[in-house]
Design a protein around this motif. Structure first.
Motif, PDB file in Angstrom:
ATOM      1  N   THR A  90       0.798  -1.223   0.000  1.00 13.39           N
ATOM      2  CA  THR A  90       0.000   0.000   0.000  1.00 13.39           C
ATOM      3  C   THR A  90       0.830   1.273   0.000  1.00 13.39           C
ATOM      4  O   THR A  90       0.308   2.342  -0.314  1.00 13.39           O
ATOM      5  N   ASP A 192      -6.942   4.772   4.894  1.00 16.20           N
ATOM      6  CA  ASP A 192      -5.853   3.807   5.003  1.00 16.20           C
ATOM      7  C   ASP A 192      -6.216   2.853   6.135  1.00 16.20           C
ATOM      8  O   ASP A 192      -6.135   3.206   7.311  1.00 16.20           O
ATOM      9  N   CYS A 194      -4.866  -0.225   6.920  1.00 21.19           N
ATOM     10  CA  CYS A 194      -3.871  -1.298   7.032  1.00 21.19           C
ATOM     11  C   CYS A 194      -3.868  -1.993   8.390  1.00 21.19           C
ATOM     12  O   CYS A 194      -3.286  -3.071   8.526  1.00 21.19           O
ATOM     13  N   TYR A 195      -4.490  -1.364   9.399  1.00 20.79           N
ATOM     14  CA  TYR A 195      -4.543  -1.980  10.727  1.00 20.79           C
ATOM     15  C   TYR A 195      -5.938  -2.478  11.073  1.00 20.79           C
ATOM     16  O   TYR A 195      -6.238  -2.750  12.239  1.00 20.79           O
ATOM     17  N   ASN A 226      -5.925  -1.449   1.777  1.00 23.14           N
ATOM     18  CA  ASN A 226      -5.612  -2.413   2.823  1.00 23.14           C
ATOM     19  C   ASN A 226      -4.463  -3.296   2.357  1.00 23.14           C
ATOM     20  O   ASN A 226      -4.104  -3.291   1.181  1.00 23.14           O
ATOM     21  N   SER A 227      -3.933  -4.064   3.291  1.00 26.99           N
ATOM     22  CA  SER A 227      -2.737  -4.863   3.030  1.00 26.99           C
ATOM     23  C   SER A 227      -2.808  -6.169   3.802  1.00 26.99           C
ATOM     24  O   SER A 227      -3.437  -6.242   4.861  1.00 26.99           O
ATOM     25  N   SER A 229      -0.100  -7.494   5.062  1.00 24.74           N
ATOM     26  CA  SER A 229       1.138  -7.539   5.843  1.00 24.74           C
ATOM     27  C   SER A 229       0.922  -7.891   7.300  1.00 24.74           C
ATOM     28  O   SER A 229       1.555  -8.814   7.837  1.00 24.74           O
ATOM     29  N   GLY A 240      -1.503  -5.738  -1.471  1.00 27.01           N
ATOM     30  CA  GLY A 240      -2.497  -4.811  -0.971  1.00 27.01           C
ATOM     31  C   GLY A 240      -3.558  -4.583  -2.030  1.00 27.01           C
ATOM     32  O   GLY A 240      -3.548  -5.221  -3.094  1.00 27.01           O
TER      33      GLY A 240
END
Length: 376
Positions: A90, A192, A194-195, A226-227, A229, A240
């Motif tokens: 991302t 964002d 990502c978490y 999103n990702s 990871s 992502g």
């Protein structure tokens, strides 16, 4: 273009002359310390024969299907493939998407939280944008906001919920309000997320589900990234996606064919397995949930939200605290001021809860004792 050094470069400069007295524990970067699940490792090995093919910038159909499966599982949303673009992680999206979106605007304006993930700032520099910094502090419960006059001017707003570094998270109703603003004042809103897969009990809301429930079912002006990871302990997989407004994504996909960001085909195949590994993802999530609970028990006077895997700890003098903690205890944390501008983050350190709980417990206890003594 003149870019600021990345926070970790600043950190290395800060501690370059220090030799710690004890073994090193790094709690600076959000890099999972849990092993990548075996099924993903096996899929990667079994996909090596795909190296002989040129990768597609658009992405293979099986990867789209897996991302669609994730969005359905997580948010009960059934997106069309035209509403999704698989990406090489991302960070590249966060850097190049604003340049694409704002390229034909004479005096572009962006807004993003402060403190922040530094690639937001890099994107604003590269796109020559004016910036509204949305200050996050204890007085506003680390929640971003813009004035009406700012919303009239802004072209792109980046939210980050759950937030890095504070852990604060916008509720679904708060996200719906942001969607309404994006439609009313006609700016593009990107969250964002990502978490989004690290939480204790109740999963955080996403911007796409908020948009859908509000009646903006085509996601006009609304995008999510999103990702994999954090969700599957696989940051090197670089998988992502960006999803939402198909009209925006159509032209963005064409733009991406010029960037050289096609995801290698073996990684696409592996990622298609990873995005569907919901049970394993839940097992990993529970480990982070245990870490969050542990941190809440140790740092009883600090607001630690049940999302993401960071502790945003107030220590007064973050630079001295960081140096002395590293020297005396061999524990490395990140000064909050390295993550913001205009004194945002000053007085705080960010602590990444990325080790297993038994390893993390004595580390966090040592930090709490060190802070209480105040010898820094």
């Amino acid at each position: 273009m003149l870019f600021q050094p990345y926070p970790f470069e600043k950190l290395q400069e800060l501690i370059k002359d220090i030799r710690p007295n004890k073994p090193l524990f790094k709690l600076t970067i959000g890099e999972p310390q849990f092993p990548t699940p075996q099924n993903i490792q096996d899929a990667f090995k079994e996909s090596s024969e795909l190296l002989r093919f040129y990768p597609s910038t658009k992405g293979e159909s099986y990867l789209y299907e897996s991302i669609q499966d994730f969005l359905s599982y997580r948010y009960n949303l059934n997106l069309d493939s035209k509403q999704i673009i698989p990406t090489l992680g991302t960070r590249e999206v966060l850097f190049n998407f604003p340049q694409f979106l704002l390229s034909e605007i004479t005096h572009p304006t962006m807004a993003y939280p402060n403190p922040f993930y530094q690639v937001y700032e890099g994107a604003s520099i590269a796109s020559k944008s004016k910036v509204f910094l949305m200050e996050l502090n204890q007085d506003n419960n680390f929640k971003p906001s813009l004035s009406i006059e700012q919303m009239k001017q802004v072209n792109l707003v980046i939210l980050n919920s759950p937030n890095n570094p504070t852990g604060a998270t916008l509720s679904k109703e708060e996200l719906k309000q942001w969607v309404q603003y994006a439609l009313e004042y006609d700016f593009v809103l990107l969250n964002d997320e990502c978490y989004s897969e690290i939480y204790q009990d109740t999963p955080p809301a996403g911007i796409l589900e908020a948009s859908y429930e509000l009646g903006n079912k085509d996601f006009k002006n609304i995008l999510s990234i999103n990702s994999i990871s954090k969700r599957l302990s696989a940051p090197s997989l670089r998988s992502g996606f960006i999803a939402g407004d198909a009209e925006i994504l159509k032209n963005y996909l064409t733009y991406r064919t010029y960037l050289g960001v096609a995801m290698p085909t073996p990684l696409q195949k592996t990622a298609s397995i990873a995005w569907k590994s919901h049970k394993i993802a839940q097992e990993i999530r529970k480990k982070y949930a245990d870490n969050l609970k542990l941190a809440q028990q140790i740092f009883t006077t600090t607001p630690i939200y049940p999302f993401s895997f960071y502790v945003w700890l107030y220590v007064r003098d973050e630079l001295s605290f960081c140096k002395k903690l590293y020297e005396k205890e061999g524990i490395l944390v990140l000064p909050g001021s390295f993550l913001g501008r205009n004194n945002a983050g000053k007085g705080y350190v960010r602590i990444a809860l990325v080790y297993d709980t038994p390893t993390l417990k004595p580390i966090l206890e040592t930090i709490a004792t060190f802070l209480q003594k105040g010898e820094f």
